[in-house]
Design a protein around this motif. Structure first.
Motif, mmCIF file in Angstrom:
data_model
loop_
_atom_site.group_PDB
_atom_site.id
_atom_site.type_symbol
_atom_site.label_atom_id
_atom_site.label_comp_id
_atom_site.label_asym_id
_atom_site.label_seq_id
_atom_site.Cartn_x
_atom_site.Cartn_y
_atom_site.Cartn_z
ATOM 1 N N ASP A 29 -21.700 -2.226 22.798
ATOM 2 C CA ASP A 29 -20.731 -2.846 24.165
ATOM 3 C C ASP A 29 -19.842 -1.987 24.171
ATOM 4 O OD1 ASP A 29 -18.836 -3.366 22.074
ATOM 5 O OD2 ASP A 29 -19.484 -5.422 21.740
ATOM 6 N N VAL B 291 -23.298 0.060 26.475
ATOM 7 C CA VAL B 291 -23.948 -1.116 27.078
ATOM 8 C C VAL B 291 -23.047 -2.146 27.607
ATOM 9 C CG1 VAL B 291 -25.532 -2.829 26.585
ATOM 10 C CG2 VAL B 291 -25.919 -0.718 25.554
ATOM 11 N N VAL B 292 -23.215 -3.099 28.741
ATOM 12 C CA VAL B 292 -22.262 -4.016 29.037
ATOM 13 C C VAL B 292 -23.182 -5.091 29.271
ATOM 14 C CG1 VAL B 292 -20.764 -4.726 31.042
ATOM 15 C CG2 VAL B 292 -20.681 -2.356 30.510
ATOM 16 N N HIS B 293 -22.513 -6.159 28.600
ATOM 17 C CA HIS B 293 -23.512 -7.562 28.683
ATOM 18 C C HIS B 293 -22.931 -8.391 29.409
ATOM 19 C CE1 HIS B 293 -25.821 -6.648 24.938
ATOM 20 N NE2 HIS B 293 -24.931 -5.850 24.615
ATOM 21 N N ASP B 294 -21.618 -8.190 29.849
ATOM 22 C CA ASP B 294 -21.036 -9.423 30.640
ATOM 23 C C ASP B 294 -19.678 -8.945 31.032
ATOM 24 O OD1 ASP B 294 -18.686 -10.952 29.026
ATOM 25 O OD2 ASP B 294 -20.783 -11.049 27.711
ATOM 26 N N THR C 243 -26.539 -1.801 31.982
ATOM 27 C CA THR C 243 -26.154 -3.312 31.950
ATOM 28 C C THR C 243 -27.243 -4.162 31.759
ATOM 29 O OG1 THR C 243 -26.565 -3.226 34.501
ATOM 30 C CG2 THR C 243 -24.399 -2.882 33.898
ATOM 31 N N THR D 99 -25.449 -8.205 36.548
ATOM 32 C CA THR D 99 -24.049 -7.684 35.866
ATOM 33 C C THR D 99 -23.814 -6.296 36.340
ATOM 34 O OG1 THR D 99 -24.484 -8.752 33.805
ATOM 35 C CG2 THR D 99 -23.380 -7.087 33.359
ATOM 36 N N LYS D 100 -24.771 -5.453 36.875
ATOM 37 C CA LYS D 100 -24.585 -4.226 37.334
ATOM 38 C C LYS D 100 -23.602 -4.418 38.488
ATOM 39 C CE LYS D 100 -27.067 -0.220 39.349
ATOM 40 N NZ LYS D 100 -28.360 0.122 39.806
ATOM 41 N N LEU E 77 -20.172 -4.855 37.467
ATOM 42 C CA LEU E 77 -19.592 -3.813 36.864
ATOM 43 C C LEU E 77 -19.163 -2.852 37.933
ATOM 44 C CD1 LEU E 77 -18.746 -2.560 34.220
ATOM 45 C CD2 LEU E 77 -21.009 -1.294 34.397
ATOM 46 N N THR F 291 -24.813 3.995 36.230
ATOM 47 C CA THR F 291 -25.100 2.725 35.808
ATOM 48 C C THR F 291 -26.488 2.231 36.249
ATOM 49 O OG1 THR F 291 -22.923 1.942 35.967
ATOM 50 C CG2 THR F 291 -24.317 0.211 35.654
ATOM 51 N N ALA G 120 -29.661 -0.955 35.091
ATOM 52 C CA ALA G 120 -29.912 -2.215 34.870
ATOM 53 C C ALA G 120 -31.214 -2.203 33.837
ATOM 54 C CB ALA G 120 -29.862 -3.272 35.885
ATOM 55 N N GLY H 62 -24.134 -12.963 31.826
ATOM 56 C CA GLY H 62 -24.781 -11.775 31.833
ATOM 57 C C GLY H 62 -26.184 -11.356 31.966
#
Length: 378
Positions: free
Chosen positions: A95, A109-112, A146, A151-152, A155, A166, A168, A272
């Protein structure tokens, strides 16, 4: 073989959160593909890790930080030093509360983005510290992953500087569809299932009000997760609705709840990804979910959707499921078709491709070094 440091300092050791479970599945997939050797830096000890990866990774156990902002600054120094010591080629931050520097490249990594998508519900201190962390780490990441297209979109709206790097990459269902409990102790009577801790984004009070509005006392609610503020019970307001609270149950018992529920309800304001949607669909449980953020994307055609602030709309969906012949069967069939779109092997393949891309970019960016006292070209 290149070495990747999977960096996950924010999670509690031995307590499998969504972030940790996704990381472990990705690690297992990468190891199965055989392209990367994996080092895991986290509060987890080797004995606490899932058997699928326990003896296949190098483990660096670190304490969970108390103040994330300070730790991210500390990681900017500590992680590059660790990468040099362990000959790590790439850092995969599980994260964005991770390393902004270290190795030849970093992927995060971005979860939410709950602190952005629901700003009125975040504590001011959290919002003020999380934003600079995201900016610092993401700005120094060669690729950003993401967990959903939704979420993408969020972001790239809030952090447009990451738009071109980025991607997904969705997760997949966690729960083993073959999980079985010979004595699951199911609640009596038909019930609507809710899965997850009762945080604000889950919006479980709307579910409580909708079931109460049905005026069908035979329909109960089963909540699997923590609800320390009694949000569901408070929203029921003494309505004659059976409420069963469960937490920390076995996979077999959870699978039995999915198989026997009237439906899974996900009334979230923001998600997310939302793994319970896929778990329900894999186990033949109809899904009714919010039409916001990632839930309609993940559920696909295998769900009825409603506006999450409208308890009446949710009650109407539940009424349809109860009264329309064939609707339940159709939702189950469409759910089975939808869940086949998600596969952990494919998730790992896409992670691998993005990580290799990041390493190739780093190699191209490395300037040619001059050789001291070299002979001139002829």
């Amino acid at each position: 073989m290149p070495r990747v440091l999977v960096n996950m300092p924010t999670q509690y050791g031995g307590r499998p959160s969504g972030v940790a479970l996704v990381a472990f599945r990705v690690i297992a997939g990468l190891l199965d593909r055989g392209t990367f050797a994996v080092v895991l830096r986290s509060p987890w000890t080797r004995d606490q890790l899932p058997p699928a990866i326990r003896d296949r990774v190098e483990v660096v156990t670190v304490p969970r930080p108390r103040i994330m902002l300070f730790d991210v600054v500390r990681q900017a120094v500590a992680v590059p030093k660790l990468c040099r010591a362990l000959n790590v080629d790439l850092v995969l931050n599980a994260d964005p509360y991770g390393a902004a520097f270290g190795a030849r490249a970093r992927v995060s990594v971005v979860h939410d983005l709950y602190f952005r998508t629901m700003p009125g519900r975040s504590r001011s201190r959290e919002a003020l510290t999380t934003d600079p962390i995201f900016r610092f780490v993401l700005a120094n990441s060669a690729r950003v992953i993401t967990v959903s297209e939704s979420t993408k979109t969020d972001l790239c709206r809030f952090y447009p500087f990451v738009r071109n790097r980025t991607h997904a990459v969705p997760s997949a269902a966690m729960l083993d569809p073959e999980a079985y409990d010979p004595a699951p102790d199911l609640p009596a009577g038909p019930f609507v299932l809710a899965v997850g801790n009762a945080m604000y984004n889950k919006n479980f009070p709307t579910l409580a009000r909708a079931v109460a509005a049905l005026d069908r006392p035979e329909i109960g609610i089963v909540h699997v997760g923590e609800d320390p503020d009694e949000a569901i019970a408070t929203a029921l307001d003494d309505a004659p609705v059976r409420l069963t609270r469960l937490s920390r149950i076995s996979e077999g018992r959870l699978a039995a709840l999915y198989r026997n529920a009237l439906c899974l309800c996900v009334p979230s304001f923001s998600e997310g990804f939302c793994l319970p949607v896929l778990e329900a669909q894999a186990l033949g449980c109809p899904v009714i979910c919010s039409d916001r953020s990632a839930t309609p994307e993940i559920a696909g055609a295998g769900a009825l959707t409603f506006a999450p602030a409208d308890a009446g709309a949710l009650a109407a969906c539940l009424t349809r499921l109860l009264d329309e012949p064939g609707l339940r069967t159709a939702l189950i069939a469409r759910g089975h078709d939808n869940v086949r779109r998600y596969d952990w092997a494919e998730t790992a393949r896409r992670y691998e491709a993005l990580m290799l891309d990041a390493l190739r970019d780093a190699a191209r960016a490395q300037p040619a070094q001059e050789v001291p006292r070299a002979h001139p070209a002829p």
